[in-house]
Design an enzyme around this catalytic site. Structure first.
Site, short mmCIF file in Angstrom:
data_model
loop_
_atom_site.label_atom_id
_atom_site.label_comp_id
_atom_site.label_asym_id
_atom_site.label_seq_id
_atom_site.Cartn_x
_atom_site.Cartn_y
_atom_site.Cartn_z
N CYS A 68 52.05 50.65 32.75
CA CYS A 68 53.26 49.84 32.52
C CYS A 68 54.36 50.21 33.52
O CYS A 68 54.87 51.33 33.50
CB CYS A 68 53.72 50.07 31.08
SG CYS A 68 55.36 49.43 30.70
N CYS A 71 57.69 51.22 31.92
CA CYS A 71 57.54 52.54 31.30
C CYS A 71 57.72 53.64 32.34
O CYS A 71 58.40 54.63 32.09
CB CYS A 71 56.16 52.68 30.65
SG CYS A 71 55.85 51.56 29.29
#
Length: 146
Positions: A68, A71
């Site tokens: 991600c 993230c």
């Protein structure tokens, strides 16, 4: 003298009990003798999660995954916050790929998702990454007082 509180060690995950006024006095774990606060988020797997989430010390959790992009961008913000938020709370990271049971338990539908847990209950949730100042405001506005 304040009421004793329980918190889990970030190293051995054993529960420790200490007076609240000792939180900022560099306490050490009674079992492994490591510092109870390291100024860094602790990586939690399913096996250790409940020891931290059910403690008297609030737990701020970053549910994330290595693939991600947001993230990965948010990771340094979260890591830096540990140095300023501890000992008011413990910061933890949960890899949703490795701990799919926790992702399902908390109905994580998008990542990053941030939760604040206190004594086993979710008290705040935020989906998405934030810049450092906004993240700090969210924490300050939602963190239970201990």
């Amino acid at each position: 003298m304040s009421e004793p509180m329980t918190l889990a060690c970030p190293h051995c995950h054993r529960r420790n009990r200490l007076p609240g006024e000792r939180l900022d006095q560099a306490p050490r774990c009674g079992a492994c003798k490591e510092p109870l606060f390291s100024g860094a988020p602790v990586d939690l797997a399913s096996a250790q999660f409940n020891a931290h989430a059910n403690a008297d010390l609030p737990l701020i959790v970053d549910f994330w995954a290595s693939w991600c992009g947001p993230c990965r961008q948010f990771a340094p913000v979260f890591a830096q916050a540990a140095a300023t938020v501890e000992p008011r709370a413990r910061l933890a990271k949960v890899d949703t790929e490795a701990a799919q049971d926790l992702a399902a338990r908390f109905a994580i539908r998008s990542i990053p998702t941030l939760l604040i847990m206190h004594r086993g209950k979710e008290v705040a949730r935020l989906n998405g990454a934030l810049p450092p100042a906004e993240f700090q405001r969210w924490v300050d506005g939602n963190l239970p007082r201990v």
